[in-house]
Design a protein around this motif. Structure first.
Motif, PDB file in Angstrom:
ATOM      1  N   LYS A  19      33.185 -50.538 -18.422  1.00 46.00           N
ATOM      2  CA  LYS A  19      33.905 -50.192 -19.658  1.00 46.00           C
ATOM      3  C   LYS A  19      35.347 -50.685 -19.607  1.00 46.00           C
ATOM      4  CE  LYS A  19      35.825 -46.225 -22.066  1.00 46.00           C
ATOM      5  NZ  LYS A  19      36.023 -44.761 -22.036  1.00 46.00           N
ATOM      6  N   ASP A 262      31.809 -49.264 -26.669  1.00 47.53           N
ATOM      7  CA  ASP A 262      31.243 -48.063 -27.313  1.00 47.53           C
ATOM      8  C   ASP A 262      29.930 -47.653 -26.646  1.00 47.53           C
ATOM      9  OD1 ASP A 262      33.373 -48.125 -29.038  1.00 47.53           O
ATOM     10  OD2 ASP A 262      32.273 -49.085 -30.675  1.00 47.53           O
ATOM     11  N   ASN A 263      29.096 -48.640 -26.334  1.00 45.57           N
ATOM     12  CA  ASN A 263      27.829 -48.322 -25.661  1.00 45.57           C
ATOM     13  C   ASN A 263      28.073 -47.740 -24.275  1.00 45.57           C
ATOM     14  OD1 ASN A 263      26.356 -49.254 -27.834  1.00 45.57           O
ATOM     15  ND2 ASN A 263      26.104 -51.310 -27.007  1.00 45.57           N
ATOM     16  N   GLU A 265      30.677 -45.963 -23.365  1.00 46.50           N
ATOM     17  CA  GLU A 265      31.126 -44.576 -23.555  1.00 46.50           C
ATOM     18  C   GLU A 265      29.941 -43.649 -23.816  1.00 46.50           C
ATOM     19  OE1 GLU A 265      33.919 -44.773 -26.709  1.00 46.50           O
ATOM     20  OE2 GLU A 265      35.573 -45.485 -25.438  1.00 46.50           O
ATOM     21  N   GLU A 266      29.007 -44.086 -24.640  1.00 47.42           N
ATOM     22  CA  GLU A 266      27.824 -43.264 -24.918  1.00 47.42           C
ATOM     23  C   GLU A 266      26.985 -43.066 -23.662  1.00 47.42           C
ATOM     24  OE1 GLU A 266      26.946 -41.633 -27.644  1.00 47.42           O
ATOM     25  OE2 GLU A 266      28.869 -42.205 -28.517  1.00 47.42           O
ATOM     26  N   LEU A 267      26.861 -44.144 -22.863  1.00 46.65           N
ATOM     27  CA  LEU A 267      26.078 -44.039 -21.628  1.00 46.65           C
ATOM     28  C   LEU A 267      26.747 -43.101 -20.638  1.00 46.65           C
ATOM     29  CD1 LEU A 267      23.634 -44.934 -20.017  1.00 46.65           C
ATOM     30  CD2 LEU A 267      24.914 -46.965 -19.293  1.00 46.65           C
ATOM     31  N   LYS A 269      28.657 -40.528 -21.384  1.00 47.71           N
ATOM     32  CA  LYS A 269      28.409 -39.157 -21.875  1.00 47.71           C
ATOM     33  C   LYS A 269      27.005 -38.697 -21.515  1.00 47.71           C
ATOM     34  CE  LYS A 269      31.568 -39.442 -25.838  1.00 47.71           C
ATOM     35  NZ  LYS A 269      31.667 -39.456 -27.320  1.00 47.71           N
ATOM     36  N   SER A 270      26.027 -39.585 -21.695  1.00 43.65           N
ATOM     37  CA  SER A 270      24.644 -39.229 -21.385  1.00 43.65           C
ATOM     38  C   SER A 270      24.457 -38.966 -19.898  1.00 43.65           C
ATOM     39  CB  SER A 270      23.713 -40.357 -21.844  1.00 43.65           C
ATOM     40  OG  SER A 270      22.376 -40.092 -21.497  1.00 43.65           O
TER      41      SER A 270
END
Length: 305
Positions: A19, A262-263, A265-267, A269-270
């Motif tokens: 990231k 963005d992807n 960041e989502e990963l 969080k998951s």
């Protein structure tokens, strides 16, 4: 459970590092777009006015110049494809290559042989992998082209247009590049540079071009003027196309890197949720083991009494 938690933490560290890289690349691309936009804005009026001037000279004279007169039966065409040197720009290069492939198929369908010239390592690699012939290629400057680069690209193209087809020359010169429309829109387009189309274009009518004619006095002759102007015309059009492509490349890379960030960041969080669940499960298991051990010890003590 401990091993699973370590796996999640290791993946979180890896994605966080990725990231940081994509965010840095996004910021770099965003900063370069501003400079590229200024260069496009500065070069476009010159290219447009030079095109009008050459058109006016060709229209206002009866000279049958080889660079403005269409062949009765064109048999050979040259296609200049502009791609990028680097990747991580989404579908930027692949879209330009697709447009060039469609143009090539159309020209071949008209019975013309096609000579391909390429700017950018992505296009060169695409044709090399498929073992397709490339007349000449240029690399190393797609993200920041100069006028000297445009002259280097234009020189062999002008030379091949000036030759007879029997000597390996071409009757037409086409260019495929990505036009910078906005930060969110970049459109692959193809344009015929030579022979110069004398039809009105770019929002100008025939009258506006004809009005220029009284402003020109051809010395020593219209043909000599065309000999001098047309190489500059090709160079300026190629330079403008290179700048348009560079701005489009930076915009496409910025958009691709923002999507990657963005992807990531989502990963993260998951993975963080999964790590928290694994840690909670581990803590619950440890508490259960402690309670079970205490209960067993209490039962053993009561039995001995």
């Amino acid at each position: 459970m401990g091993a699973q938690l370590r796996v999640y933490k290791r993946r979180i560290r890896s994605v966080t590092a990725t990231k940081k890289i994509t965010k840095a690349m996004e910021m770099i691309a965003a900063s370069r777009i501003v400079k590229a936009q200024r260069q496009v804005a500065a070069s476009t009026p010159y290219a447009s006015e030079l095109t009008r001037a050459v058109t006016a000279v060709a229209t206002g004279s009866n000279t049958q110049h080889p660079l403005t007169t269409e062949a009765e039966q064109p048999a050979r065409a040259a296609v200049l494809l502009i791609t990028s040197d680097r990747g991580l720009a989404g579908g930027y290069s692949s879209n330009a290559i697709k447009a060039a492939e469609q143009l090539t198929e159309r020209l071949k369908g008209e019975g013309k042989e096609v000579d391909t010239y390429i700017v950018g390592r992505k296009g060169v690699s695409y044709y090399a992998f498929r073992e397709r012939k490339v007349e000449e290629s240029w690399t190393g400057f797609t993200d920041s082209p100069t006028y000297a680069d445009a002259k280097a690209v234009a020189a062999p193209l002008i030379e091949t247009v000036q030759k007879d087809t029997a000597e390996g020359g071409v009757d037409e010169l086409h260019i495929v590049f990505t036009e910078f429309v906005s930060m969110m829109t970049q459109t692959p387009i193809e344009d015929r540079l030579l022979p110069l189309s004398l039809d009105a274009k770019d929002g100008e009518d025939e009258k506006s071009t004809t009005e220029l004619l009284p402003l020109f006095d051809f010395e020593p002759s219209a043909e000599d003027v065309l000999d001098a102007l047309l190489p500059r015309y090709v160079e300026s059009r190629i330079y403008n196309a290179l700048l348009q492509a560079a701005a489009s490349e930076h915009a496409a890379r910025r958009r691709a890197m923002k999507s990657a960030t963005d992807n990531a960041e989502e990963l993260i969080k998951s993975l963080s949720r999964l790590a928290n669940q694994a840690r909670q499960a581990e803590i619950t298991q440890e508490i259960s083991e402690i309670v079970g051990g205490a209960s067993a010890l209490a039962d053993a003590t009561a039995g001995s009494d």
